[in-house]
Design an enzyme around this catalytic site. Structure first.
Site, PDB file in Angstrom:
ATOM      1  CG  HIS A 100      20.564 -39.707-110.421  1.00  0.00           C
ATOM      2  ND1 HIS A 100      21.215 -38.640-111.021  1.00  0.00           N
ATOM      3  CD2 HIS A 100      20.409 -39.375-109.116  1.00  0.00           C
ATOM      4  CE1 HIS A 100      21.433 -37.702-110.107  1.00  0.00           C
ATOM      5  NE2 HIS A 100      20.950 -38.123-108.941  1.00  0.00           N
TER       6      HIS A 100
ATOM      7  CE  LYS B 102      23.490 -37.311-106.175  1.00  0.00           C
ATOM      8  NZ  LYS B 102      22.352 -36.378-106.286  1.00  0.00           N
TER       9      LYS B 102
ATOM     10  CE  LYS C 147      13.075 -63.107 -83.804  1.00  0.00           C
ATOM     11  NZ  LYS C 147      12.362 -62.983 -82.520  1.00  0.00           N
TER      12      LYS C 147
ATOM     13  CG  ASP D 275      13.407 -63.270 -79.207  1.00  0.00           C
ATOM     14  OD1 ASP D 275      13.616 -62.070 -78.941  1.00  0.00           O
ATOM     15  OD2 ASP D 275      13.326 -63.706 -80.361  1.00  0.00           O
TER      16      ASP D 275
ATOM     17  N   GLY E 276      10.027 -68.261 -85.602  1.00  0.00           N
ATOM     18  CA  GLY E 276      11.153 -68.286 -84.680  1.00  0.00           C
ATOM     19  C   GLY E 276      10.794 -67.831 -83.274  1.00  0.00           C
TER      20      GLY E 276
ATOM     21  CG  MET F 163       4.446 -54.734 -86.549  1.00  0.00           C
ATOM     22  SD  MET F 163       5.745 -55.685 -87.377  1.00  0.00           S
ATOM     23  CE  MET F 163       5.978 -57.036 -86.212  1.00  0.00           C
TER      24      MET F 163
ATOM     25  CE1 TYR G 127       9.427 -51.871 -81.028  1.00  0.00           C
ATOM     26  CE2 TYR G 127       9.763 -54.238 -81.186  1.00  0.00           C
ATOM     27  CZ  TYR G 127      10.076 -52.959 -81.583  1.00  0.00           C
ATOM     28  OH  TYR G 127      11.028 -52.757 -82.540  1.00  0.00           O
TER      29      TYR G 127
ATOM     30  N   GLY H  89       4.532 -56.274 -75.447  1.00  0.00           N
ATOM     31  CA  GLY H  89       5.776 -56.733 -76.052  1.00  0.00           C
ATOM     32  C   GLY H  89       6.964 -55.854 -75.709  1.00  0.00           C
TER      33      GLY H  89
END
Length: 595
Positions: free
Chosen positions: A200, A227, A375, A418, A453, A515, A540, A561
């Site tokens: 690891h 692994k 964007k 969009d 954007g 958001m 949204y 949204g």
């Protein structure tokens, strides 16, 4: 990492107790997948799960290679009762193999030999009774685990696990060749256990040549299965580990587990079946991750459909920063499944756009959605940019299209879906109110918050519909630069707040303020909201943002949204699938289910 060469470390005697204490201790980092399926999207199919597990069990216990990527979860209960409950939950969720993390068992942390070893035997037996393969790990703190006791007790406990019938035993590469080979001889004599040698790296993902050297050293130490778990700091790191799995497992027939930890390593976990990984890890539930970046088992099996993946499965995704809030994977994967499309759609946390675009091309990804803040930064990587997207100056969709008759070379085609989705949703709400007698946005005063954007796309759309647009941004110079490009007005957020004359018909928020998880924030005050007739929020998640709540309190029209999100996703889906009509109602249902 000490700088020790792989072969040299393998040849050295055991130096595990003196190894550096790197990596997480005392609990798991936050879950990065962001898509825990509660309630489950669909019930597991018991007969299919049973047949899959039976095949894996027969292969392992007859000494043959398992010919499918196994889904594994870690059992981390502090008591036997807790562990047994987790084993039952794992079996119910469709897991193929469980990892018994003995370092989490309180009795073994106290080195209570009799009670601890009886617990190990009962847990190994419980796995068999549940039809699950059993991997036993007793991770010391010097390799990121919980155990800080005597090494002799740890190794003896692992021998007892092998004798009890464990299918796999995990040994740390730092133990050295002598200790690993001696243990393997004992384990083979005691039972059927195969040895997984693990390493690891909680800081970086090494270069390919260093990874190859590690694999050679681990095989030389006696590993039946290798692994490697590394930390991903870019998208390319995750795909480097996937390519390692493909090379070792598929090309050379050497079963390998190659995973990248962290949110940027998520693709290595979700694409392990496509690339031939021996197994991949998921968490039983959010908050129970045993390593950073683990998605939930429910999402792995129901959203990303790992058990249906194959080497020909096409890979799509959404890129952004942040990205774990995105529901694009939920709706696109549901749509792929509904239409029988052999494809998977992932969330990519992208902090380095050049690294991602290089990875996109090198690993032949099929397409992606673009969100904040990328964007405006991907057009230069695309050979074919849609004229409208070019005019907007922002892109939200990239699709790899064949540029030759052989289909071997791929050109990236870019577009923007969009603006049509958002403007159409706003005009539909206005039409519903005026009975369709109005002229949409023509002549209306529209104020757009933000200068990124999405702001570009929606400003372009509003102007194309005849609206009088003002760009309002916290940094006035950015608003002015965008307004100059589009031929509209600009103002600062401060001026918007202070001027009662700054009013209009439509207020559009394209910033990320509000958001999830910052749901108590709004881009502007209620005083500003009160000056507009309709408020649209491009966010949204959550469904009712703080901004929309303020608008409702003022009895204003609101547009979520979600409408823009579903509309732009539907157009993207058409591009991803060569023009196939998306299952719109299903996509809407999946979003509303989560919200």
């Amino acid at each position: 990492r000490g700088g020790t060469k792989a072969q040299g470390r393998c040849a050295a005697k055991s130096h595990a107790p003196d190894a550096p204490r790197s990596g997480p201790r005392g609990g798991s980092p936050a879950y990065f997948g962001g898509l825990v399926a509660t309630p489950p999207l669909s019930p597991p199919r018991p007969r299919q799960l049973a047949m899959r597990r039976a095949g894996a069990l027969r292969a392992q216990r007859e000494g043959r290679e398992v010919d499918q990527c196994l889904i594994c979860t870690s059992i981390t209960g502090a008591t036997v009762e807790d562990c047994l409950a987790e084993v039952r939950s794992a079996a119910a969720q469709g897991v193929d193999i469980v990892e018994l993390r003995l370092d989490f068992l309180a009795s073994l942390q106290r080195e209570e030999a009799g009670e601890g070893r009886a617990a190990v035997a009962s847990l190994v037996a419980a796995c068999g009774d549940a039809g699950l393969l059993c991997l036993v790990t007793f991770r010391p703190s010097w390799e990121g685990g919980q155990y800080e006791g005597a090494e002799a007790f740890r190794m003896e406990t692992l021998r007892e696990a092998a004798a009890a019938g464990a299918d796999f035993i995990d040994l740390e590469y730092k133990l050295g060749a002598e200790a690993i080979q001696a243990f393997k001889a004992d384990a083979v004599a005691a039972g059927r256990a195969r040895i997984i040698v693990s390493d690891h790296n909680y800081e970086v993902t090494p270069a390919p040549e260093e990874l190859a050297a590690l694999v050679r050293g681990m095989k030389a130490c006696g590993a039946d299965i290798v692994k490697l778990a590394t930390m991903a700091n870019a998208t390319g790191d995750a795909f480097r580990m996937l390519e390692l799995a493909r090379s070792e497992s598929l090309d050379h027939g050497r079963p390998t587990i190659a995973l990248a930890m962290g949110e940027q390593g998520l693709p290595s976990r979700l694409l392990a079946p496509k690339y031939g990984g021996f197994l991949t890890f998921g968490a039983l539930a959010a908050g129970s991750e045993s390593a950073p970046g683990q998605p939930s088992i429910a999402d792995m099996t129901q959203v990303y459909r790992l058990k249906q993946q194959g080497s020909d499965t096409r890979v799509f995704g959404v890129i952004g920063d942040p990205i774990k809030h995105s529901m694009s994977p939920v709706i696109h994967n549901a749509a792929f499944e509904a239409l029988g499309v052999d494809a998977v759609y992932l969330p990519f946390l992208v902090t380095d756009i050049e690294d991602f675009m290089d990875t996109f091309v090198a690993h032949k990804l099929a397409g992606c959605s673009i969100t904040i803040p990328h964007k405006e930064h991907v057009a230069g990587y695309c050979a074919d940019v849609d004229p409208v997207a070019q005019q907007i100056g922002a892109i939200n969709t990239i699709v790899a299209s064949s540029s030759s008759s052989s289909g071997e070379d791929k050109a990236l085609r870019a577009s923007n879906t969009d603006w049509v989705a958002a403007i159409s949703a706003i005009e539909a709400k206005l039409a519903a109110v005026d009975g369709g007698s109005g002229s949409g946005l023509e002549g209306q005063r529209v104020c757009i918050l933000g200068s990124g954007g999405t702001a570009r796309a929606l400003a372009f759309g509003a102007i194309s519909r005849g609206a009088r647009v003002t760009i309002a941004n916290r940094t006035l110079s950015k608003a002015q630069a965008l307004a100059k490009e589009l031929g509209c007005e600009a103002m600062s957020l401060e001026d918007l707040e202070s001027s009662s004359e700054a009013a209009g018909s439509v207020l559009i928020n394209t910033t990320s303020v509000g958001m999830s998880p910052n749901v108590d924030q709004a881009a502007v005050s209620q005083q500003v909201v009160a000056r507009f007739a309709l408020v649209f929020d491009a966010i949204y998640n959550p469904l009712r943002t703080k901004l929309l709540q303020l608008a409702e309190e003022e009895a204003k029209l609101t547009v979520s949204g979600v409408e823009m999100f579903i509309g732009q996703a539907a157009e993207q889906f058409k591009q991803f699938t060569g023009g196939r009509d998306p299952p719109l109602e299903l996509m809407r249902d999946k979003v509303m289910e989560r919200l």
